[in-house]
Design a protein around this motif. Sequence first.
Motif: not given
Length: 411
Positions: A20, A23-24, A26, A80, A379-380
């Motif tokens: 990750g 942004d979260g 990946q 993200n 979402t993160k």
Amino acid sequence: MALDPSRTVAELRELQELTGDADGAQRVAWTDTWVRAKEWLAERVPLEAEVDEAGNQWWTLPARSEKAVLIGGHIDSVPNGGWLDGALNVVAGVEVMRRLAEEGEPATTVRLVNWADEEGARFGRSLFGSSAAAGSMADQDELRTRRDAEGNALPDVLAEHGVDLDRALEARKQLENAAAYLELHIEQGPVLESLDLPLGVVLGTFGVERHQVTFRGQAAHAGSTPMDKRRDALAGAAKLELENREIAKRTGGGAVCTMGSVVTKPGIVTSVVETAECLLDQRHLDPATLASMLEAAKAGSERIAHEEDIEVEWERIWQIEPILFDDDLIELAEESIQEVAGTSHRLPSGPLHDAAEVARAGVPTVMLFVQSLRGLSHTKLEDTKEEHLELAVQALDRLTDRTIAWVGSRP
Ligand SMILES: [Zn+2]
């Protein structure tokens, strides 16, 4: 080795660290980061990994009985994305496999599967690996033409990952001995949090009816057309949206109706709307109830069209039947949750999951949901309390033992 649920939480954080960023998560399927995540996962299981024709990763703890209890999840994420969606179950499954492997041969075969490309984030095709294994993948000709945002063709990218699209359905043999399928997932919604409960049993996944509803009126000058002389298509759309709220409310049982888009034409401030194209999504767990929701919306739209002196037309875009999970496994899941958390709750799933594909293939299936904070996912900001994650690992572990015994007791 006793079960260590806190290790699952630590490993999930390690995975997020590895795959990750700010942004979260990946771990988009068919990317280098996804490959790294799969390698990381394989290092954690004390068994040899096998990859099937659809790119699914399998680990098998063999037993004299070939009937297999499957535990499944997906390590891929949306771009993200959150740290738990999909990854929770495979990492929790690893912990259960370690505990079982340590104890010697189980009473039935137990297998862990990491499904390939659940999210469909790169090519827009969700549930790739599980639908191939379930034998329900019927869109290979269409998939051949799909490209990602950079223009790479799906078959070429899959080939780079050792997957031949034409042979993906050969993954079906993986489910030949499947006697039960278990999947733990974050709820991705607000229900368990609102009830202040850590865990719930999933009854099945919603059926979906998706339609384009087009209202047609007459474009007319915004300044010169008196209000009582208008044939305003947007009025139809607006009234139908409010009608849908009433339909969902009156139906209950988790019914949801969403008008996610309205496109108006000519779409300028100086004209009454001539056409309003609405996208309508309706979901329910019961097929007859879903059908009656659709009937009610159609009847409502006709009435509204009459009131507004406009026309209405319906076109189905997509539909899927509700998929119900196994009654016996629902009972076992409830017992398992009560054992570790005291109270359980039964709820449907709005989103689709790999479990729905496996259930569709005729394998008795159940899912456990663990509470999502603020109901957020993809979402993160996606999160679940650590203590709830640990309870979830314990519940999956208890459910696995109960399911092994249940499979063993069946003819
Ligand atoms: Zn998921």
